[in-house]
Design an enzyme around this catalytic site. Structure first.
Site, PDB file in Angstrom:
ATOM      1  N   ALA A 101       0.865  -1.428   0.155  1.00 18.95           N
ATOM      2  CA  ALA A 101       0.095   0.149  -0.654  1.00 18.95           C
ATOM      3  C   ALA A 101       1.079   1.422   0.193  1.00 18.95           C
ATOM      4  CB  ALA A 101      -0.882  -0.325   1.319  1.00 18.95           C
ATOM      5  N   THR A 102       2.089   1.229   0.155  1.00 17.26           N
ATOM      6  CA  THR A 102       2.573   2.451   0.280  1.00 17.26           C
ATOM      7  C   THR A 102       3.222   2.685  -1.034  1.00 17.26           C
ATOM      8  OG1 THR A 102       3.920   1.452   2.694  1.00 17.26           O
ATOM      9  CG2 THR A 102       5.622   3.301   1.671  1.00 17.26           C
ATOM     10  N   ASN A 137      -6.167   3.669  10.892  1.00 17.91           N
ATOM     11  CA  ASN A 137      -5.168   2.107  11.434  1.00 17.91           C
ATOM     12  C   ASN A 137      -5.076   2.477  12.883  1.00 17.91           C
ATOM     13  OD1 ASN A 137      -3.594   4.629  10.306  1.00 17.91           O
ATOM     14  ND2 ASN A 137      -1.598   3.160  10.998  1.00 17.91           N
ATOM     15  N   GLN A 180      -6.883  -0.725   5.663  1.00 19.31           N
ATOM     16  CA  GLN A 180      -7.486  -1.151   7.160  1.00 19.31           C
ATOM     17  C   GLN A 180      -9.365  -1.775   6.535  1.00 19.31           C
ATOM     18  OE1 GLN A 180      -6.430  -2.182   9.802  1.00 19.31           O
ATOM     19  NE2 GLN A 180      -4.296  -0.874   9.367  1.00 19.31           N
ATOM     20  N   SER A 204      -3.874  -3.381   0.657  1.00 17.14           N
ATOM     21  CA  SER A 204      -2.735  -3.936   1.253  1.00 17.14           C
ATOM     22  C   SER A 204      -3.346  -5.529   1.502  1.00 17.14           C
ATOM     23  CB  SER A 204      -1.878  -3.874   2.315  1.00 17.14           C
ATOM     24  OG  SER A 204      -0.689  -4.004   2.467  1.00 17.14           O
ATOM     25  N   HIS A 214      -1.038  -7.959   3.359  1.00 13.42           N
ATOM     26  CA  HIS A 214      -1.339  -8.316   4.717  1.00 13.42           C
ATOM     27  C   HIS A 214      -1.889  -8.190   5.555  1.00 13.42           C
ATOM     28  CE1 HIS A 214       0.887  -5.293   6.704  1.00 13.42           C
ATOM     29  NE2 HIS A 214       1.191  -4.868   5.818  1.00 13.42           N
ATOM     30  N   THR A 262       8.680  -6.443 -12.193  1.00  9.34           N
ATOM     31  CA  THR A 262       8.424  -8.195 -12.456  1.00  9.34           C
ATOM     32  C   THR A 262       7.118  -8.858 -10.884  1.00  9.34           C
ATOM     33  OG1 THR A 262      10.439  -8.740 -13.318  1.00  9.34           O
ATOM     34  CG2 THR A 262       9.163 -10.609 -12.668  1.00  9.34           C
ATOM     35  N   CYS A 282       4.041   1.439  12.226  1.00 10.55           N
ATOM     36  CA  CYS A 282       4.689   1.994  10.970  1.00 10.55           C
ATOM     37  C   CYS A 282       5.709   3.481  11.584  1.00 10.55           C
ATOM     38  CB  CYS A 282       3.883   2.558   9.512  1.00 10.55           C
ATOM     39  SG  CYS A 282       2.783   1.180   8.865  1.00 10.55           S
TER      40      CYS A 282
END
Length: 362
Positions: A68-69, A141, A169, A186, A188, A224, A306
């Protein structure tokens, strides 16, 4: 170990692990190669893309990213014009917007109330004709608050601006309003693997590339792709869709249990407009570092993972109006699909007992 840090990352779903394993072990071909094995890898990526897209609005394209970053950086740096965002956004939005401001792009950061919600009247004043991008997080978050994203998107479109939704989130947990032009997600955070995310781009929206190179992704992202990571993300997304009601009911029940046993703590953010897998609260005078040491077999957070280790009080909690001392006396409990009721009850009782012991000594 009792794991209560689901906002930092979720456990990997066994089904996602199983989907990844063949591509980690045997499927080593580049999905951008034209030979048979490359086409087979590309087919797996496209199946995953469809699964991720199934939880997003129609009328757009999913571009896989490293997380996501990257997606948020791309969405912000790939657009033009003044930016309007909110003080409680993730650092990936606030720091990127600040970098753009240093390069000469106008930036407005809107405040929030004690409930963590933006004032739509203030937003209406700030989002004026000429605004290029409005960026807002669907589910915060740190405190779990749900922003009025649909209303903000409408304000953006009324002035000709694009709307970016950080749905990291909320993806799969809270409906994503159809008015977004760009959506970052994201893997994870939804029981998928780390190292893969996506940016959804509405049809007709053009972005400048963030990464230059082969342009392998349809909307211009170079690099890739990993079929294994994409496959894991796809299965995780499918499970979020299939288990949406069950997961929602489960975390709502866990929130009620935790809130019941956390006597004397003050909840951070709105109680009504929130995702209930996130409970942030403070206890005056609490030494959170000592609490973590006393309860080291319970994984919980003092705020955003983070920003951990910075030594600064949470910018989100400060934006709510908490003092430095109150912000530093806050903890965040995050739970989800694999958390049990007994784990929550035992953890909260132990945390409360350790916190009370601190106060008794003091």
């Amino acid at each position: 170990m009792t794991y209560l840090d689901y906002q930092a990352t979720t456990p990997l779903a066994p089904e996602a692990f199983d989907a990844m394993l063949p591509w980690l072990r045997d499927g080593h071909a580049n999905p951008h190669s034209a030979h048979r094995e490359g086409r087979r890898a590309k087919a797996a990526v496209e199946v995953a893309r469809d699964e991720v897209a199934a939880l997003l609005p129609p009328g757009g394209r999913v571009a896989f990213t490293s997380g996501a970053t990257e997606a948020l950086n791309w969405a912000i740096k790939g657009t033009r014009g003044p930016i309007v965002t909110i003080a409680t956004e993730h650092a990936a939005v606030l720091d990127t917007a600040a970098a753009e401001a240093r390069a000469g792009r106008a930036l407005t950061v809107l405040p929030v109330g004690r409930d963590g919600l933006v004032d739509l009247d203030r937003a209406r004043e700030a989002i004026r004709p000429g605004t290029g991008l409005v960026a807002a997080m669907l589910v915060n978050n740190e405190i779990g608050v749900i922003q009025p994203v649909a209303a903000l998107a409408e304000l953006a479109h009324d002035t000709g601006a694009l709307f970016l939704c950080d749905a990291v989130q909320g993806y799969g947990r809270v409906p994503i309003p159809p008015g977004s032009d760009l959506i970052a997600v994201s893997a994870h955070k939804v029981y998928g693997p780390k190292g893969v995310g996506a940016l959804w781009v509405r049809d007709g929206v053009a972005l400048e590339p963030l990464l230059h190179g082969g342009g392998q992704e349809a909307v211009g992202r170079s690099g890739t792709l990993s079929p294994a990571l994409c496959a894991g993300f796809g299965v995780a997304a499918r499970l979020m869709r299939e288990r949406a009601g069950e997961d929602s009911d489960h975390v709502f029940g866990l929130f009620g249990l935790a809130d019941t046993y956390l006597g004397g703590w003050t909840l951070n953010g709105s109680i009504e407009r929130r995702y209930y897998g996130n409970l942030s609260a403070f206890l005056p005078g609490l030494d959170v570092a000592r609490l973590m040491s006393d309860c080291r077999d319970i994984a919980f957070s003092a705020g955003s993972a983070c920003a951990s280790g910075s030594g600064r009080p949470s910018h989100v909690l400060k934006a709510l109006g908490l003092t430095d001392a109150q912000a530093r006396s806050s903890i965040r409990l995050g739970f989800g699909r694999y958390t049990t009721q007994n784990q929550v009850i035992d953890a909260v009782l132990r945390l409360t007992a350790a916190a009370n012991a601190q106060r008794t000594v003091a």
